[in-house]
Structures are given as structure tokens and as C-alpha cells.
Design a protein around this motif. Structure first.
Motif, PDB file in Angstrom:
ATOM      1  N   SER A 115       0.878  -1.171   0.000  1.00 29.38           N
ATOM      2  CA  SER A 115       0.000   0.000   0.000  1.00 29.38           C
ATOM      3  C   SER A 115       0.912   1.216   0.000  1.00 29.38           C
ATOM      4  O   SER A 115       1.795   1.337   0.856  1.00 29.38           O
ATOM      5  N   VAL A 116       0.720   2.102  -0.980  1.00 28.51           N
ATOM      6  CA  VAL A 116       1.596   3.251  -1.173  1.00 28.51           C
ATOM      7  C   VAL A 116       0.807   4.533  -0.959  1.00 28.51           C
ATOM      8  O   VAL A 116      -0.323   4.661  -1.431  1.00 28.51           O
ATOM      9  N   GLU A 117       1.403   5.491  -0.259  1.00 29.93           N
ATOM     10  CA  GLU A 117       0.754   6.775   0.003  1.00 29.93           C
ATOM     11  C   GLU A 117       1.720   7.915  -0.288  1.00 29.93           C
ATOM     12  O   GLU A 117       2.912   7.841   0.043  1.00 29.93           O
ATOM     13  N   ARG A 118       1.181   8.974  -0.918  1.00 28.85           N
ATOM     14  CA  ARG A 118       1.977  10.165  -1.207  1.00 28.85           C
ATOM     15  C   ARG A 118       1.677  11.255  -0.193  1.00 28.85           C
ATOM     16  O   ARG A 118       0.519  11.476   0.168  1.00 28.85           O
ATOM     17  N   VAL A 119       2.731  11.943   0.256  1.00 32.51           N
ATOM     18  CA  VAL A 119       2.570  13.149   1.050  1.00 32.51           C
ATOM     19  C   VAL A 119       3.055  14.304   0.169  1.00 32.51           C
ATOM     20  O   VAL A 119       4.238  14.386  -0.158  1.00 32.51           O
ATOM     21  N   PRO A 120       2.153  15.180  -0.263  1.00 33.18           N
ATOM     22  CA  PRO A 120       2.535  16.242  -1.203  1.00 33.18           C
ATOM     23  C   PRO A 120       3.612  17.163  -0.643  1.00 33.18           C
ATOM     24  O   PRO A 120       3.752  17.340   0.571  1.00 33.18           O
ATOM     25  N   ALA A 121       4.372  17.754  -1.554  1.00 33.86           N
ATOM     26  CA  ALA A 121       5.474  18.638  -1.168  1.00 33.86           C
ATOM     27  C   ALA A 121       5.017  19.737  -0.223  1.00 33.86           C
ATOM     28  O   ALA A 121       5.738  20.113   0.705  1.00 33.86           O
ATOM     29  N   GLY A 158       7.448  19.480   4.219  1.00 39.41           N
ATOM     30  CA  GLY A 158       8.620  20.229   4.612  1.00 39.41           C
ATOM     31  C   GLY A 158       9.902  19.816   3.924  1.00 39.41           C
ATOM     32  O   GLY A 158      10.986  20.325   4.261  1.00 39.41           O
ATOM     33  N   GLU A 159       9.849  18.893   2.951  1.00 35.27           N
ATOM     34  CA  GLU A 159      11.054  18.454   2.252  1.00 35.27           C
ATOM     35  C   GLU A 159      11.186  19.071   0.863  1.00 35.27           C
ATOM     36  O   GLU A 159      12.171  18.810   0.158  1.00 35.27           O
ATOM     37  N   VAL A 166       6.832  13.096  -1.199  1.00 36.69           N
ATOM     38  CA  VAL A 166       7.456  11.967  -0.522  1.00 36.69           C
ATOM     39  C   VAL A 166       6.467  10.803  -0.541  1.00 36.69           C
ATOM     40  O   VAL A 166       5.263  10.987  -0.335  1.00 36.69           O
ATOM     41  N   TYR A 167       6.988   9.608  -0.792  1.00 39.07           N
ATOM     42  CA  TYR A 167       6.150   8.406  -0.837  1.00 39.07           C
ATOM     43  C   TYR A 167       6.535   7.463   0.290  1.00 39.07           C
ATOM     44  O   TYR A 167       7.720   7.285   0.606  1.00 39.07           O
ATOM     45  N   SER A 183      10.438   6.635  -0.221  1.00 38.44           N
ATOM     46  CA  SER A 183      11.070   6.866  -1.519  1.00 38.44           C
ATOM     47  C   SER A 183      10.724   8.265  -2.012  1.00 38.44           C
ATOM     48  O   SER A 183       9.661   8.803  -1.706  1.00 38.44           O
ATOM     49  N   TYR A 184      11.637   8.827  -2.799  1.00 43.83           N
ATOM     50  CA  TYR A 184      11.371  10.084  -3.493  1.00 43.83           C
ATOM     51  C   TYR A 184      11.047   9.868  -4.970  1.00 43.83           C
ATOM     52  O   TYR A 184      10.502  10.765  -5.618  1.00 43.83           O
ATOM     53  N   ASP A 185      11.402   8.685  -5.499  1.00 42.92           N
ATOM     54  CA  ASP A 185      11.221   8.469  -6.937  1.00 42.92           C
ATOM     55  C   ASP A 185      10.389   7.232  -7.267  1.00 42.92           C
ATOM     56  O   ASP A 185      10.230   6.883  -8.436  1.00 42.92           O
ATOM     57  N   LEU A 186       9.873   6.523  -6.255  1.00 44.08           N
ATOM     58  CA  LEU A 186       9.038   5.331  -6.393  1.00 44.08           C
ATOM     59  C   LEU A 186       9.794   4.110  -6.914  1.00 44.08           C
ATOM     60  O   LEU A 186       9.223   3.041  -7.048  1.00 44.08           O
TER      61      LEU A 186
END
Length: 855
Positions: free
Chosen positions: A37-43, A47-48, A52-53, A71-74
Motif C-alpha cells: 500500500s503506497v501513500e503520497r505526502v505532497p510537497a 517540509g522536504e 514523498v512516498y 522513496s522520493y522516486d518510487l
């Protein structure tokens, strides 16, 4: 990379498929990462400065569990933390008192980010059902746990547009529950929102039909589901509807979800959709679906999609082959790209106690008080009328339509036996209530003599308990037709048993449809249940609390560890495994209906392990065996239910090295000593040696679908000798007793007495096997050392520079010695290259020279 004429271009990590040219191959990672299960946290919310995934996976009986990967690039991933240290402190998750969680424990997690909070939901098959965990800091925060009080198969958490939380779940169909606002309780059920049977005739829908994950995209609710149509491979079906709850809110109660097969290629199936930010503010969606690749495990793949008319086509017009290459969906700067390629979910280790502290290490539990045992119920027969000598049958009663009568023609002993007739179900049989007699944590010897004269040649009979939570097999055995046979065993009553509703029964194993054994008439005699003197283990504060040692996040224990019996601090730079108990040979797979016995090796609770990676892997360790006691067995294993290991066994004060190999078919009843005896031609007497180096070379590619392992040993780490031929094959266990890919473990267990210990000096990885006959290659190590010498500490943050210098010191120390294996070269090089690549992401411009002020 190049600087001052020094070329340094490290290889990607063992679990990276990043080609370094803006492309990657599938599947990713080359390791067991199922049920993703993959989740994205938008920029804008992390704070990065970039999206970020995070990804979560199933680890079942392992501890710590529910790994959070980042991961940053999946494409490139590393483990950053775990949701829990222990899923339970009870017996089954702690490999205690005959209970196990093999193939059970934590299953199919769902990871979601909503309103600044991270949520994880997963189901447990044997630990009380489904749980919700939450934290506001996914990498460094503690997780709060809420039990939902019931099982939810393959749960998927979904927040509707108004924030209402739902969990979708099920197999063969998808149902839902609505949670209250704080996700602490179930408020409403919605059964069978859609079912596989709703799509009869659709060629892309069949078995499984589970693992649904939900998304809202462009006005539609989408569900991503794995299915397995007859005669086809596993594949992905997607369903969509304008109404989330389908028939529950539609006019006329009709199913509103339309279905379409979206990926039927190479077995890529269950997983997530993944959002990717596009230029101009749009969002693209990829798939992250795993593929069965046993014995390595279930390996995920990031698969691009082309969307048309609201439906995706994955891969190249619906085709995705193993080793296909795709463009990376997210571009990073060159320094960041280089660092991402060095990230991994496996790692070498020198067992220095320097791993970062993580919040899951501080997990708190309330230790229950041990029960007060009634000694008057120990050592005495607890069944009334156990030999059926009384004229009346009572207090025995019949279950599910069976007829009970006294038989005086053919008793096993005495004047009578009990005849069980008119059976139509496997559960049909005699039972007796034992209210007020059984005790938690007490081990009982259970036995019965059984005979039948007509039916199959052999029937398995169960001596079972029932307290309202399903039949619990206490003992079982095969009975041949026409002869009295004793079935016996021992059973420890778990703390979860309802003693006020405890009944004992004799029956044949349940199955649907009913097998011939369900109607067999049989006799029983001399039935017995006797409590043994209490030797049960109970949870202890020292067992569960921190022992001051911190392992790297790539490590997991085989069940929750006993922290009294392992350490990184007893001896600096060494992992110590101490035997806290003696194996019994009485543990069974509680998830299997045949109650198959465990090997001694599988009773090793404090076995420390990592994932394997393919197609080739080499692992080397060094052991100090001077603390072993007679009967101890310790070393290095490639394992699942089937296992291959090299070990030192101490017997009669003599240490012997050898190889053990267990392959299919797996017997139900085991002679553990014979099963784990050394293979002929692999044994070496170690004499006075107190230290021994061992190496396991794992080959998953010769042929694919099998694991063959070759073991080596050395007394000085330089000169190595092969131990017999390669052993195997290890393949997929169809019973799914462990239900995970093979792992590599360091272990120690006792067969005679507790207290012996073994120390492990290091764990060194390589992807080069001795059988490849390649010369030892130090070029990457030399390049990394040379490149490090060109750097200026003024260009980097202090902490990052110090970490690099520590890795450089170890690499230079290794380089000054003599190497015996590629592992001894690759381990320090990989550690140094990781830190060098990390430095590249931190580099700050050197300030210009100060200009003297004008006078």
C-alpha cells in the motif's frame, strides 16, 4: 562521478533496479515485499520540498512488523521505521507455550495520510482481528493502536470527500464498514457492495477477488482488485462507480460498479494505484503491483499507465514482462539520483550498537499477572466416565446428530467402549463439558483409544476443544482401519480460552465438502485429560522491555524476541544469541488443519533475519562458538518451512560443522533429530577451534523458481572449503505455512539445556557467488576510498561528514588486510559508497575568501 581525476561510480544497491540513465526495470527491489500500500505526502505538506512516498507491506509473524518504507522516486526504497515492535505479547506471537503465528500475524496493511495524520489498518488472523494505528509523525513518532474487535480481510482504509472514514474488505466480494469520526469504532456495516458473482461471464474475473484498494479520481470511485480467473494467471481488475457504496445508495439497490480487466500479464497483480504530480498541477496514476516470485517471495513492480475514457492501460498496451524497462516517472537532481540508487532494504552489519533510535523501540505493554493455578486439578483425570464403565453414558453428550451408545463387544479395555454412530458430519461425535476444570497456561496430556472397522484405510482423528471460538485441536493422529490405536498429545490452554464454556470432543477433521470420514462409525475408549505440573512461560518485563541494544531496521526477528537472550552490548561489536529454553518438538502449525509439527529449527524464537534478494546472494558471518553447551545448534540459514543451513552442533563436548537440508514434501509428524541431522559428506570436526567463518551462496536462477544453496567454511576467513554439493531445491510451499519468501537467518537453539550462547561478529553481503569463479575485485572499494580523500569537510554538514569518515575508516582498515571473499570487499565498499552519495546531497558551497576591507 569524477573529481580531481578520481573516478567513482558505485553500483546500485542490491535491491535497486535503477539503471542510472533515467530508467528502471521491473519488478523492483528483488525481495519479498507483498501486499503493498503506497501513500503520497505532497510537497506542500511535508517540509522536504518534494513529494514523498511511503509504502507498507506484510511481514506476518516477524518482529518488528509492518515496515514503513520511503522513496522520493518510487523506484528506490529504504526502510525508515516499523508500525509496531510486537503485534502482541501473547503466546502465539511470542512462540511461547506451543503457540505460533507462522503465516498469520499482520496481514495486508493499508497506509493512508489524512489531515496531517498517518493511519495504518491491518488484519490479524490469530491476534484479535483488525487494528487501526495512527501517528502524526510517520518516521519518528509513536503509533497509537485501536482494536476494532473483529476480522476484516485485506482491509483498505478510505476517506470519502467529506472525510468520512470507511474500511473496505473481503474475499470473493467487497464489503465495507463505516468508522466513527476518530476511527476508534465501527458504526455501520455494508455487506457485499459488489461480488465476483455480480460479473458472471466476464472472462477477467474469477477466484481470489480480494485486496481491494479504493481511490477517488476525476469524479469516480475506483477499486483495484486482484483476481485469478480459471485457466489464467493472477491479474488486476478495476471497478468504478459514481457512488462509493454502490447498491446501498443507488436507485433500486442495483450494483453501480462497472468492471474492466486492466492488467493480465506475467502475473503482476495485487497492490496500489500511485499518484504522481505532473507539470501544470495535474496528477498521473501508476500501478504498484506485486508478482509471485517464489522462493524469493512476492515482489512489487511500478508499472506506468495510459488513461483513456477513465480507464488505465498498464505497461506497453497491457503487456508487462519481467525485466521490462520503463522511464522513471520522477526526475531528481544528479546528486539525489545517485544517493537514491544506494538505498536498500537489506544491508551488511558489523553489529556495533550504533543504529538510530526509533520510536517503535519504546513500545509499552502492560504485563498481565500470571494466573493462580489450582493444584488440586493437576495430575488427576479431569474427564468423568473416561473408560465408559458406568452403565450410563453421561456426562458424555452427542454433537451434530451423532448417536452414542455403550459397546460391550469390542472394548479396548475393561467392560465397555463408546460407540459413535449415525454420523453425517466430521464434527459429529461425543463431547463432555469441562467447565471449572481447565486452567489457562496449563499443559494437558490428552489421549484416546480409537477404532473403526469400515471406511477408508486411514482416518485422522482430532481430540479437540471448543469454547465458542472455533474448534481447537488438542491432539491428532492417524488411525488405520480395524485396529485400536492410541491418539495422544499435549496441549497448552491459551489465555484467550473461555473456561466457562470449555468442551472436549473427539471428531474427524472438518472439511467442505464432507469427505468419507464424516460418516464413519467408530469406537472410543480410555479417553484422558490430565494437567501437567505447571511449566508454562508467562510474559515478563525483562523479556519485552528494551535491553539497550539497537538493531538496524533491515533486521526482523522470527516472532517477537525474548530480549533477555540477545544482545549487542554483552560484547562490543558482536551479536550474542543465548538459549533461553530448550526446544520441545511439540510445536505445530496452528494455521494448518493437519496440525503439522514444527522442526526444532522453527522453534528458534530469537532467530534474526533479513530478506533474501535475487537472482544471486552471498552471506558471510563469523561465529565464536566457545560459549556453546552440549546439544546446542547454531549458525546461518536460508529458510522458510523448507530450509537449508550450515551449523555447528556441540555433542559430548565436541563441536562439529555440517549442512542440513529440508525440502518438500513436508511430513505432518516429525522425528526432529533425524530431520535435522547433517547430510553425509558435509561434516567437519572443529577440534579446538573456537571461531569459525561460514558462508552461504544462494542461487535463485539455476533454475528459476528454485533456491539452491552452497555452503563454505573457513577457520581464518581467508582459505575457504566447500561443504558438500549445493543443496535444495527450496520451492514455494503450497500450504503457505510461512507464506513469505525465503529469508536468511542467524540462529541458535538448545536441545539439552539452556544457557549456551553464540556470538556473531558480522553479516557480510555480496551478489557474487564463489561458483562464478571470478577473481576478487577491489576496484569499487579502491575508487570509493580514493574519492573520499578528495573531499573537503568544509563543504558538508558535520553529522554527515562524521558518518562518512566512520565508514571510510572501516573501509581503509579492511583494505589493509587480506581478503578471502568478495563479501569482505563489498560490505565496506557499499557502506562507504552510501555515505559518499549521501554527502553529495548535502554539499554546501565553500564560501569565497574574505576580502580585506579598504583602508
Amino acid at each position: 562521478m569524477a573529481k580531481a581525476g578520481v573516478e567513482w561510480s558505485p553500483q546500485p544497491s542490491y535491491t535497486s533496479t535503477d539503471k542510472g540513465d533515467g530508467t528502471y526495470s521491473v519488478p523492483l527491489l528483488g525481495s519479498d515485499v507483498p501486499d503493498v500500500s503506497v501513500e503520497r505526502v505532497p510537497a506542500a505538506e511535508n517540509g522536504e520540498g518534494r513529494d514523498v512516498y511511503y509504502m507498507i507491506s506484510t511481514t506476518m509473524h516477524l518482529s518488528p512488523g509492518a515496515p514503513i518504507m520511503k522513496s522520493y522516486d518510487l523506484v528506490n526504497w529504504e526502510i525508515v521505521t516499523y508500525v509496531f515492535d510486537r503485534a502482541s505479547i501473547g503466546d502465539s506471537f511470542s512462540l511461547r507455550n506451543g503457540q505460533t503465528s507462522y503465516g498469520q500475524g499482520q496481514w495486508a496493511s493499508s497506509l493512508r495520510y489524512h489531515d496531517g495524520m498517518f493511519y495504518v489498518v491491518f488484519n490479524t488472523n490469530n491476534l484479535g482481528g483488525a487494528y487501526v494505528y495512527r501517528t502524526d509523525d510517520i518516521e519518528n513518532g509513536a503509533w497509537e493502536r485501536t482494536a476494532l474487535g473483529r476480522g476484516l480481510h485485506d482491509p483498505s482504509l478510505f476517506f470519502d470527500l467529506d472525510g468520512t472514514p470507511y474500511i473496505f474488505y473481503g474475499s470473493g466480494g467487497t464489503s465495507a464498514v463505516r468508522l466513527n469520526a476518530d476511527l476508534a469504532a465501527i458504526e455501520q456495516d455494508y455487506a457485499n457492495i459488489f461480488r465476483a458473482s455480480d460479473y458472471a461471464g466476464k472472462p477477467f474475473i474469477g477466484g481470489l477477488f480480494e485486496g481491494a484498494q479504493f481511490y477517488h479520481i476525476d469524479g469516480y470511485y475506483y477499486a483495484v482488485v486482484i483476481t485469478w480467473p480459471p485457466g489464467q494467471g493472477r491479474q488486476v481488475v478495476m471497478l468504478r462507480s459514481k457512488e462509493l457504496l454502490g447498491r446501498y445508495t443507488s436507485a433500486g439497490g442495483v450494483n453501480t460498479y462497472e468492471a474492466r480487466g486492466v492488467l493480465n500479464s506475467s502475473g503482476f497483480a495485487q497492490g496500489s494505484l500511485v499518484p504522481i504530480s505532473r507539470e501544470g498541477g495535474g496528477t498521473g496514476w501508476y500501478g504498484m503491483f506485486f508478482r509471485d516470485t517464489f522462493p524469493i517471495g512476492r515482489i512489487p513492480a511500478l508499472i506506468p499507465a495510459t488513461w483513456q475514457d477513465g480507464w488505465p492501460t498498464f505497461g506497453d498496451n497491457g503487456v508487462v514482462k519481467v525485466d521490462d524497462v520503463f522511464d522513471k516517472p520522477i526526475k531528481l537532481g544528479p546528486e539525489r539520483e545517485a544517493f537514491e540508487r544506494e538505498k536498500s532494504i537489506v544491508a551488511s552489519d558489523d553489529f556495533v550498537n550504533d543504529a538510530p533510535h526509533k520510536a517503535y523501540m519504546d513500545e509499552k505493554w502492560t504485563i498481565p499477572r500470571p494466573p493462580d493455578d489450582d493444584e488440586t486439578l493437576i495430575g488427576v483425570e479431569l474427564l468423568d466416565n473416561p473408560g465408559f464403565e458406568a452403565t450410563a453414558i453421561a456426562p458424555w453428550g452427542a454433537r451434530y446428530g451423532a448417536t452414542l451408545s455403550r459397546d460391550t463387544v469390542d472394548p479396548a479395555s475393561g467392560a465397555a467402549a463408546l460407540k459413535v454412530s449415525d454420523r453425517t458430519l466430521n464434527g459429529s461425535g461425543p463431547n463432555q463439558a469441562l467447565t471449572g476444570k481447565m486452567q489457562h497456561g496449563v499443559t494437558y496430556t490428552v489421549s484416546a483409544k480409537i477404532k473403526y472397522v469400515s471406511g477408508p484405510d486411514i482416518i485422522r482423528f482430532n481430540l479437540a476443544a471448543d469454547w465458542g471460538a472455533g474448534v481447537q485441536v488438542m491432539a491428532s493422529g492417524n488411525v488405520p482401519v480395524g485396529q485400536w490405536t492410541t491418539v495422544s498429545g499435549q496441549y497448552t490452554v491459551p489465555a484467550t480460552a473461555n473456561l466457562d464454556a470449555f468442551t472436549f470432543t473427539v471428531e474427524t477433521p472438518r472439511a467442505n465438502p464432507q469427505p468419507p470420514s464424516s460418516s464413519v462409525e467408530y469406537l472410543i475408549d480410555d479417553v484422558s485429560i490430565v494437567g501437567q505440573p505447571v511449566t508454562a512461560e508467562y510474559p515478563a518485563e525483562e523479556e519485552i522491555g528494551s535491553n539497550g541494544s539497537r538493531l538496524d531496521v533491515v533486521w526482523q526477528w522470527n516472532h517477537a524476541p525474548d530480549n533477555r537472550y540477545w544482545s549487542l552490548t554483552d560484547r562490543d561489536g558482536w551479536l550474542r544469541l543465548t538459549n533461553g529454553k530448550v526446544v520441545t518438538g511439540k510445536y505445530v502449525y496452528t494455521k494448518l488443519s493437519n496440525r503439522a509439527e514444527l522442526a526444532w529449527f522453527e522453534e528458534a524464537r530469537n532467530m534474526l533475519s533479513q530478506r533474501t534478494f535475487g537472482p544471486r546472494q552471498s552471506v558471510e558471518t563469523k561465529m565464536d562458538i566457545s560459549g556453546m553447551k552440549n546439544g546446542d545448534v547454531a549458525s546461518l540459514a536460508a529458510y522458510n518451512r523448507g530450509f537449508s543451513y550450515v551449523a555447528v552442533k556441540r555433542a559430548g563436548g565436541v563441536n562439529t560443522l555440517g549442512v542440513v537440508n529440508r525440502v518438500q514434501p513436508f511430513a505432518v509428524d516429525l522425528d526432529q533429530a533425524t530431520l535435522e541431522s547433517f547430510l553425509p559428506g558435509t561434516t567437519v570436526p572443529l577440534g579446538r577451534a573456537t571461531k569459525v567463518h561460514v558462508k552461504a551462496d544462494l542461487d535463485f536462477a539455476s533454475p528459476a523458481g528454485q533456491l539452491w544453496t552452497t555452503f563454505y567454511y573457513s577457520l581464518d576467513g581467508r582459505t575457504w572449503t566447500q561443504l558438500g554439493d549445493r543443496v535444495g531445491p527450496q520451492t514455494l510451499d503450497g500450504s503457505l505455512a510461512h507464506f513469505m519468501g525465503h529469508r536468511v537467518g542467524l540462529f541458535n537453539y538448545a536441545t539439552h539445556e539452556k544457557g549456551g550462547h553464540v556470538d556473531f561478529d558480522h553479516y557480510l553481503l555480496s551478489d557474487t557467488l564463489t561458483a562464478q569463479n571470478l577473481p576478487l575485485d577491489t576496484s569499487d572499494l579502491d575508487a570509493a576510498i580514493a574519492y573520499a580523500r578528495t573531499l573537503d569537510k568544509r563543504d558538508y554538514p558535520k553529522e554527515a561528514w562524521s558518518a562518512m569518515r566512520a565508514a571510510l575508516t572501516k573501509a581503509k582498515k579492511a583494505r589493509t588486510g587480506k581478503f578471502g571473499t568478495q563479501n569482505q570487499i563489498d560490505a565496506p565498499e557499499r557502506a562507504l559508497s552510501y555515505q559518499l552519495a549521501r554527502l553529495g546531497t548535502f554539499k554546501v558551497p565553500t564560501p569565497p575568501p574574505a576580502v580585506p576591507a579598504a583602508r
